[in-house]
Design a protein around this motif. Structure first.
Motif, PDB file in Angstrom:
ATOM      1  N   PRO A 117      45.422  43.027  56.135  1.00 10.38           N
ATOM      2  CA  PRO A 117      46.712  43.753  56.286  1.00 10.38           C
ATOM      3  C   PRO A 117      46.626  45.151  56.835  1.00 10.38           C
ATOM      4  O   PRO A 117      45.799  45.685  56.832  1.00 10.38           O
ATOM      5  CB  PRO A 117      47.205  44.087  54.857  1.00 10.38           C
ATOM      6  CG  PRO A 117      46.042  43.845  53.969  1.00 10.38           C
ATOM      7  CD  PRO A 117      45.219  43.016  54.557  1.00 10.38           C
ATOM      8  N   ASP A 119      48.838  48.602  57.896  1.00  9.19           N
ATOM      9  CA  ASP A 119      49.815  49.720  57.805  1.00  9.19           C
ATOM     10  C   ASP A 119      50.462  49.986  59.220  1.00  9.19           C
ATOM     11  O   ASP A 119      49.568  50.579  59.975  1.00  9.19           O
ATOM     12  CB  ASP A 119      49.440  50.911  57.144  1.00  9.19           C
ATOM     13  CG  ASP A 119      50.512  52.040  56.809  1.00  9.19           C
ATOM     14  OD1 ASP A 119      51.858  51.692  57.424  1.00  9.19           O
ATOM     15  OD2 ASP A 119      50.327  53.116  56.228  1.00  9.19           O
ATOM     16  N   ALA A 122      49.965  53.560  60.255  1.00  7.68           N
ATOM     17  CA  ALA A 122      48.805  53.996  60.590  1.00  7.68           C
ATOM     18  C   ALA A 122      48.288  53.516  61.715  1.00  7.68           C
ATOM     19  O   ALA A 122      47.305  54.014  62.484  1.00  7.68           O
ATOM     20  CB  ALA A 122      47.822  53.656  59.304  1.00  7.68           C
TER      21      ALA A 122
END
Length: 222
Positions: A117, A119, A122
């Motif tokens: 995964p 973000d 980020a």
């Protein structure tokens, strides 16, 4: 959990979400396509790059890379002489665990690889840097090749962007394979930033590099 997939070894790398046309002429791969068409959907097989050997011939493949990508049949055109022209789309990365030769074509026991995964917040700085570096690379191709390179607006989704860049940049097979094998999207983007910088610099100093056709968006919007 492992599964069994028909395998299509290639001297190329397929990435998730990317489209690839194939011309099917060998008898064993005609049978592979025929078996897929006779079975239920999704009509899926594995594309995996050849480490040593060649695509054609019974004994052409000597060794394969460990990481491949599943492919789903998107379009099939059957020719009058039994050959096929097909379009496939990459789906999931997998690890090859073992080979089976009970069919004329290779089959592999494969383990699906999970996607790490990401973000989006980020990843945004890396996305912007790679988007900019990729545009600079395309500009260098245009300047070097004397042709106009057109590409639809680049996606902001980190994983999709990373695979578009991997599919489009002109690099050697081992480097393409390394980008597929990279499990971390941010790691793939970082590697691509370095590759794009290197390739753009080379385009400014060499006249012997081939120019790819990037006039169409190299990914599946669905």
């Amino acid at each position: 959990m492992s599964e069994m997939l028909p395998l299509f070894p290639l001297g190329a790398v397929l990435y998730p979400g990317m489209l690839m046309p194939l011309h099917i002429f060998e008898d064993r791969y005609r049978q592979l396509v025929g078996d897929l068409l006779a079975g239920p959907e999704p009509r899926e097989f594995g594309v995996i790059a050849i480490r040593k050997g060649r695509e054609t011939g019974v004994d052409g493949v000597h060794s394969l890379y460990e990481i491949g990508c599943t492919a789903t049949l998107r379009r099939v055109d059957r020719l009058d002489d039994g050959r096929f022209d097909i379009i496939i789309v990459g789906a999931r990365r997998f690890r090859l665990l073992g080979l089976h030769e009970t069919q004329p074509y290779l089959q592999g026991e494969v383990e699906p690889l999970a996607t790490e995964p990401v973000d989006p917040a980020a990843a945004e700085p890396a996305v912007r840097v790679v988007q900019g570096a990729f545009r600079e690379y395309l500009d260098a191709l245009t300047e070097w090749g004397g042709a106009t390179v057109r590409l639809e607006e680049l996606p902001d989704e980190p994983s999709l962007l990373s695979f578009i860049v991997a599919a489009a940049v002109v690099i050697d097979l081992p480097e393409r394979q390394a980008l597929l094998a990279e499990s971390d999207t941010l790691g793939r983007l970082a590697a691509e930033r370095a590759l794009l910088s290197r390739e753009t610099a080379m385009l400014h100093t060499t006249t012997s590099r081939p120019v790819p056709d990037l006039r169409n968006t190299p990914y599946n919007p669905n």
